[in-house]
Write a protein that holds these residues in place. Sequence first.
Motif, PDB file in Angstrom:
ATOM      1  N   HIS A  23       0.841  -1.204   0.000  1.00 30.88           N
ATOM      2  CA  HIS A  23       0.000   0.000   0.000  1.00 30.88           C
ATOM      3  C   HIS A  23       0.879   1.259   0.000  1.00 30.88           C
ATOM      4  O   HIS A  23       0.677   2.178  -0.815  1.00 30.88           O
ATOM      5  CB  HIS A  23      -0.906  -0.022   1.229  1.00 30.88           C
ATOM      6  N   ILE A  53      -7.579  -2.145   3.907  1.00 31.28           N
ATOM      7  CA  ILE A  53      -6.529  -1.258   3.374  1.00 31.28           C
ATOM      8  C   ILE A  53      -6.469  -1.368   1.854  1.00 31.28           C
ATOM      9  O   ILE A  53      -6.801  -0.415   1.143  1.00 31.28           O
ATOM     10  CB  ILE A  53      -5.154  -1.579   4.001  1.00 31.28           C
ATOM     11  N   ARG A  94      -9.912  -1.015  -0.063  1.00 27.98           N
ATOM     12  CA  ARG A  94     -10.533   0.301  -0.029  1.00 27.98           C
ATOM     13  C   ARG A  94      -9.659   1.367  -0.681  1.00 27.98           C
ATOM     14  O   ARG A  94      -9.878   2.561  -0.500  1.00 27.98           O
ATOM     15  CB  ARG A  94     -10.843   0.696   1.425  1.00 27.98           C
ATOM     16  N   SER A  95      -8.649   0.939  -1.428  1.00 31.18           N
ATOM     17  CA  SER A  95      -7.755   1.883  -2.095  1.00 31.18           C
ATOM     18  C   SER A  95      -7.706   1.603  -3.590  1.00 31.18           C
ATOM     19  O   SER A  95      -7.888   0.465  -4.031  1.00 31.18           O
ATOM     20  CB  SER A  95      -6.341   1.794  -1.511  1.00 31.18           C
ATOM     21  N   ASP A  97      -5.759   7.349  -1.270  1.00 24.72           N
ATOM     22  CA  ASP A  97      -5.463   5.993  -0.795  1.00 24.72           C
ATOM     23  C   ASP A  97      -4.837   5.996   0.600  1.00 24.72           C
ATOM     24  O   ASP A  97      -5.034   5.061   1.391  1.00 24.72           O
ATOM     25  CB  ASP A  97      -4.507   5.295  -1.769  1.00 24.72           C
ATOM     26  N   SER A 137      -6.925   5.232   3.777  1.00 21.90           N
ATOM     27  CA  SER A 137      -7.551   3.927   4.005  1.00 21.90           C
ATOM     28  C   SER A 137      -7.025   3.206   5.245  1.00 21.90           C
ATOM     29  O   SER A 137      -7.601   2.214   5.688  1.00 21.90           O
ATOM     30  CB  SER A 137      -7.387   3.024   2.774  1.00 21.90           C
TER      31      SER A 137
END
Length: 442
Positions: A49, A175, A178-179, A198, A201
């Motif tokens: 991420h 994480i 939801r990005s 992002d 998140s």
Amino acid sequence: MPSLGSSTNTPASVAQEPGVRYGPALSLLASLFFMWGFITVINNTLLPHLRSVFELNYTQTTLIESVWFIAYFVASIPSAKLIEKVGYKKSLVIGLLTMAAGALGMMLAATIPSYGVTLVMLFVIASGITLLQVAANPYVAVCGKPETASSRLNLVQAMNSAGTMLAPMFGAYLILGRSKGGTAEAGTVLTQAERMADAQSVILPYALVAGVLVILAVVIAKFPLPSMQSQNEGAKEKRSRIINPELFKHRNLVFGIPAIFIYLIAEIGVGNLFINFVSRPDIGNMSLEQAGHYLTFLWGGMMVGRFVGSAIMQRFDAAHVLAVFAIGAFITMIVTTFSSGHTAMWALILVGLFHSIMFPTIFTLGIKGLGPLTEEASGLLVMAIAGGALVFVQGWIADSYDLQTSFLLTAACELYVLFYALWGSKPTHAEPDVVAEAAPAE
């Protein structure tokens, strides 16, 4: 037969009275193993991420994890000293609250967003986990018969693995799921606005983690944990030194410290690079979010392996079991490096099964026969978890050569574990073991 050391080293007494039960305490301590495993493995989804949000290469990405494990090196000896001063129970509470503070700080880092603040807060969380490790690992090892210490620690470490198994699903959903970067196809280039969006998140998952940690700290504070104290009169004077030279008379500790250090390079390298490796077109050909769900199988294998390993070590020597698992891990990493497609992917997943017993078994073999030196030895062994900081070396190999080639470093680490199992773990100058007392802690 090894020497039992000086006659001044008398063991603490083990309460064998009817009605004395360690089960409730071990069950509660298992929840701590669950939480620090859960939080540590959230990093496996956090790193890809952050790689997307801050546009990092493999070396920069793994350097984030290096900061996490540097905390083990910095905080281990102070943690051991804190335990000696305030006791195991208060140290566990302090560790949990430290982790909660770091989790709240991660929410701040995501709001800014700030790469620097993220690194600081990960360091804070890892420092809290270090304190829990130094306190809980030897505590579990002595809460019962010394001959079943490896089995007992593997059993509660299975709860650690339960946390590591659930964390990828939690991270993949809250994480990566939801990005934009987590759900996009491989190779998708995000805009600056998408990357900044992002970053937000991580707020919800770390808010949930902070709440659970505070609740657990309150429960621990109110629970009557058995005390663990040495009755050795000479222990206090020995522990007044920064590092007691008596420790280095014990071969199993001397070789156990690098064994933990080197093993952590292997475990952390696999976990950190798993999602990026599995998502490659020539391996799994999937999104980061989908690859995150497969990570559950890797950590699930560690959980199964610890339950199985705990049962096996009730009947077979722990060092021999460790040797068999090290050979299995080496073979799977060779297959991962030199095959492709789903063969390479499932071989990498399978290494979790063979890694399962390594940390708890090396740890208990490392403190075996340390007697009143157990607390200091525990601090050194937990400090060796800083080996995970060298995962950036694997990141450098991946950038310089190839991600798949970098797993040869993991294979080399398995060979040292095999050496430790076969020779380095044999105790020398063994002393009576420290044990837990039945009286409730203050």
